[in-house]
Scaffold this motif. Sequence first.
Motif, PDB file in Angstrom:
ATOM      1  N   SER A 138     -32.791 -52.894  52.331  1.00 48.00           N
ATOM      2  CA  SER A 138     -33.084 -51.659  53.056  1.00 48.00           C
ATOM      3  C   SER A 138     -31.780 -50.908  53.336  1.00 48.00           C
ATOM      4  N   VAL A 139     -31.893 -49.613  53.597  1.00 49.94           N
ATOM      5  CA  VAL A 139     -30.744 -48.780  53.940  1.00 49.94           C
ATOM      6  C   VAL A 139     -31.045 -48.066  55.252  1.00 49.94           C
ATOM      7  N   TYR A 140     -30.078 -48.057  56.160  1.00 50.58           N
ATOM      8  CA  TYR A 140     -30.260 -47.431  57.475  1.00 50.58           C
ATOM      9  C   TYR A 140     -29.205 -46.355  57.720  1.00 50.58           C
ATOM     10  N   PHE A 141     -29.585 -45.380  58.506  1.00 48.86           N
ATOM     11  CA  PHE A 141     -28.635 -44.370  58.968  1.00 48.86           C
ATOM     12  C   PHE A 141     -27.931 -44.902  60.216  1.00 48.86           C
ATOM     13  N   ASP A 142     -26.616 -44.790  60.232  1.00 51.41           N
ATOM     14  CA  ASP A 142     -25.810 -45.249  61.371  1.00 51.41           C
ATOM     15  C   ASP A 142     -25.727 -44.095  62.378  1.00 51.41           C
ATOM     16  N   VAL A 143     -26.566 -44.152  63.383  1.00 50.95           N
ATOM     17  CA  VAL A 143     -26.685 -43.053  64.344  1.00 50.95           C
ATOM     18  C   VAL A 143     -25.362 -42.759  65.044  1.00 50.95           C
ATOM     19  N   ASP A 144     -24.567 -43.781  65.302  1.00 53.66           N
ATOM     20  CA  ASP A 144     -23.312 -43.580  66.027  1.00 53.66           C
ATOM     21  C   ASP A 144     -22.297 -42.731  65.253  1.00 53.66           C
ATOM     22  N   THR A 145     -22.534 -42.512  63.973  1.00 52.74           N
ATOM     23  CA  THR A 145     -21.602 -41.691  63.188  1.00 52.74           C
ATOM     24  C   THR A 145     -21.894 -40.193  63.326  1.00 52.74           C
ATOM     25  N   TYR A 146     -22.990 -39.853  63.994  1.00 54.88           N
ATOM     26  CA  TYR A 146     -23.344 -38.440  64.197  1.00 54.88           C
ATOM     27  C   TYR A 146     -23.251 -38.150  65.695  1.00 54.88           C
ATOM     28  N   ARG A 147     -22.242 -37.407  66.086  1.00 58.23           N
ATOM     29  CA  ARG A 147     -21.932 -37.261  67.511  1.00 58.23           C
ATOM     30  C   ARG A 147     -22.921 -36.394  68.279  1.00 58.23           C
ATOM     31  N   ASN A 148     -23.739 -35.582  67.571  1.00 57.66           N
ATOM     32  CA  ASN A 148     -24.684 -34.696  68.265  1.00 57.66           C
ATOM     33  C   ASN A 148     -26.078 -35.296  68.387  1.00 57.66           C
ATOM     34  N   TYR A 149     -26.204 -36.595  68.119  1.00 61.03           N
ATOM     35  CA  TYR A 149     -27.532 -37.193  68.167  1.00 61.03           C
ATOM     36  C   TYR A 149     -28.117 -37.121  69.584  1.00 61.03           C
ATOM     37  N   GLY A 150     -29.390 -36.738  69.669  1.00 61.70           N
ATOM     38  CA  GLY A 150     -30.084 -36.584  70.944  1.00 61.70           C
ATOM     39  C   GLY A 150     -30.047 -35.171  71.486  1.00 61.70           C
ATOM     40  N   GLU A 151     -29.231 -34.301  70.880  1.00 61.01           N
ATOM     41  CA  GLU A 151     -29.054 -32.939  71.371  1.00 61.01           C
ATOM     42  C   GLU A 151     -30.309 -32.086  71.168  1.00 61.01           C
ATOM     43  N   LEU A 152     -30.953 -32.216  70.017  1.00 61.32           N
ATOM     44  CA  LEU A 152     -32.145 -31.416  69.731  1.00 61.32           C
ATOM     45  C   LEU A 152     -33.281 -31.732  70.696  1.00 61.32           C
ATOM     46  N   SER A 153     -33.548 -33.005  70.902  1.00 64.29           N
ATOM     47  CA  SER A 153     -34.671 -33.433  71.745  1.00 64.29           C
ATOM     48  C   SER A 153     -34.293 -33.636  73.201  1.00 64.29           C
ATOM     49  N   ASN A 154     -32.996 -33.533  73.502  1.00 63.86           N
ATOM     50  CA  ASN A 154     -32.505 -33.774  74.861  1.00 63.86           C
ATOM     51  C   ASN A 154     -32.916 -35.182  75.330  1.00 63.86           C
ATOM     52  N   THR A 155     -32.727 -36.145  74.427  1.00 63.78           N
ATOM     53  CA  THR A 155     -33.127 -37.526  74.691  1.00 63.78           C
ATOM     54  C   THR A 155     -31.904 -38.387  75.000  1.00 63.78           C
ATOM     55  N   ALA A 156     -31.950 -39.099  76.105  1.00 62.19           N
ATOM     56  CA  ALA A 156     -30.841 -39.970  76.507  1.00 62.19           C
ATOM     57  C   ALA A 156     -30.747 -41.186  75.589  1.00 62.19           C
ATOM     58  N   LYS A 157     -29.559 -41.748  75.478  1.00 60.74           N
ATOM     59  CA  LYS A 157     -29.308 -42.836  74.538  1.00 60.74           C
ATOM     60  C   LYS A 157     -30.193 -44.044  74.788  1.00 60.74           C
ATOM     61  N   ASN A 158     -30.508 -44.330  76.024  1.00 60.80           N
ATOM     62  CA  ASN A 158     -31.343 -45.494  76.312  1.00 60.80           C
ATOM     63  C   ASN A 158     -32.790 -45.303  75.852  1.00 60.80           C
ATOM     64  N   HIS A 230     -37.581 -34.964  63.871  1.00 62.03           N
ATOM     65  CA  HIS A 230     -36.665 -33.848  63.657  1.00 62.03           C
ATOM     66  C   HIS A 230     -35.243 -34.171  64.116  1.00 62.03           C
ATOM     67  N   GLU A 231     -35.137 -34.983  65.143  1.00 58.07           N
ATOM     68  CA  GLU A 231     -33.811 -35.431  65.566  1.00 58.07           C
ATOM     69  C   GLU A 231     -33.124 -36.176  64.422  1.00 58.07           C
ATOM     70  N   ASN A 232     -33.873 -37.033  63.747  1.00 57.77           N
ATOM     71  CA  ASN A 232     -33.314 -37.818  62.649  1.00 57.77           C
ATOM     72  C   ASN A 232     -33.033 -36.949  61.422  1.00 57.77           C
ATOM     73  N   GLU A 233     -33.920 -36.030  61.146  1.00 55.63           N
ATOM     74  CA  GLU A 233     -33.683 -35.100  60.036  1.00 55.63           C
ATOM     75  C   GLU A 233     -32.373 -34.341  60.236  1.00 55.63           C
ATOM     76  N   ARG A 234     -32.190 -33.827  61.437  1.00 54.34           N
ATOM     77  CA  ARG A 234     -30.977 -33.051  61.713  1.00 54.34           C
ATOM     78  C   ARG A 234     -29.734 -33.923  61.572  1.00 54.34           C
ATOM     79  N   ALA A 235     -29.797 -35.137  62.100  1.00 57.64           N
ATOM     80  CA  ALA A 235     -28.635 -36.027  62.049  1.00 57.64           C
ATOM     81  C   ALA A 235     -28.233 -36.334  60.619  1.00 57.64           C
ATOM     82  N   GLN A 236     -29.197 -36.740  59.796  1.00 58.13           N
ATOM     83  CA  GLN A 236     -28.840 -37.147  58.434  1.00 58.13           C
ATOM     84  C   GLN A 236     -28.472 -35.939  57.573  1.00 58.13           C
ATOM     85  N   SER A 237     -29.118 -34.790  57.801  1.00 58.60           N
ATOM     86  CA  SER A 237     -28.835 -33.601  56.994  1.00 58.60           C
ATOM     87  C   SER A 237     -27.445 -33.046  57.299  1.00 58.60           C
TER      88      SER A 237
END
Length: 465
Positions: A138-158, A230-237
């Motif tokens: 399997s292949v995964y996206f490393d969320v920590d490499t995208y610094r704006n993650y959570g910005e679109l949905s205003n979702t806290a890391k936890n 959409h949060e994930n789409e934005r991060a990977q794109s």
Amino acid sequence: MRIFNTLGRSLQPFEPLGSTVKMYVCGPTVYDEVHMGHGRTFVAYDLMSRYLKLRGFNVIRVQNITDIDDKIIKRANDSGKSWEEIVDVYSKSYLEALDSLKVKVDLHPRVSMHINEIISFIEGLIEKGHAYQTSSGSVYFDVDTYRNYGELSNTAKNLWSQGEESVREKKHPYDFALWKASKPNEPFWDSPWGRGRPGWHIECSTMSTRYLGETFDIHGGGMDLIFPHHENERAQSESMLGHPWVKYWVHTAFITIKKEKMSKSLGNIIPLKDIIKKWGASTLRVWFLSSHYRTNVDFSDESMEQAKSSLERFRNAIAVLRSVIKEGNISYSSERGIKTSNKVLSIYQKFLTSMDDDFDTASALASIHELATLVFTEIQESRDFLSSVLAMQVMENFNSVFRVLDEEINANSLSLERIVDNILEVRKTLREKKMYEASDMIRDALMKAGIKIMDSKEGSTWRLE
């Protein structure tokens, strides 16, 4: 124009990136019948694209079909059918529902037809250090490499949980799958990482950039897609492209029944094809558009009856206008007729102002109700040709966006020559009275219908384009 952008959660001026507005809308995962909630979303973006065209923009709209997914595989296994059979049945039903609702989509890409592009996209993310392969293939996206993650949905890391299996093999529990290693009795494709299939989120990133380019104007879908899809789409794109990807993120609200969201667990899902069969597509479109697209709306038979009554009122207004126009009494327009014509233009401006304000269809419909009242209280009595033609043009412009009066608009049995000649007389009267806004509105409407007006000192003539 202003549009509400989920990214930033504010109304923003609508300023397209180029001469053509590019829009991508997340379509259905075809494992079951599309339901009313889907229908509201499809109609909302259809209306947006039609209004943008009325306002003079070119628009291209892409709406995907997800035809490979966990839900499809489960449905196939539970039913004893192949995943292709499941996809064929529900894709056909979905497209038939769109056709009934007069929803126009320019491109309908399917995930299974874009596997090679998806693999290339994932390879690019790995090369850039944003994704990693695990021992399972399997292949995964490393969320920590995208610094704006959570910005679109205003979702806290936890709260970044992806709801995916195989958490143990991830670097972080909130990383998400780009490629899923195949399991027994599942469809698969060959890849550099072994046999498998795409993750959900990578599909839309790949297809949208494939057809709309590396930046586009509007990305839409239901509010339930903001996180994680959409949060994930934005991060990977944006990680792949290295720059901002979508300018406006737009989301539709939910349909509720007795104030509860439709869900399979509650057993209150209403298939779209069933509600169309019961009420008719035009009534359903009126009902969908009677509320602002960002507002939850509660379904009931009473609210559908109200939509049906509204539609009937608009139809009756058009019948009155047609009868006055057919009389063709164009030789004289009283002061009362001129005042009525100005009222028509004022109502149309209200309609445009409402639609310019984040596609406020509820207020726009109120303007058309106001126009219907004017038809019944003034135009029907005065039989004024000038105001009737203007009112009919407003109704036609309204219908070009809402698409609920096609049969009535197209039912005019007057000959084309007589119609256009009479309209030119109306324009002449308008120009003589220095009502140039109304005159130009008629000229532009005729041009859209393929009729070119040629003005000169001697008068106006016309020809078909």
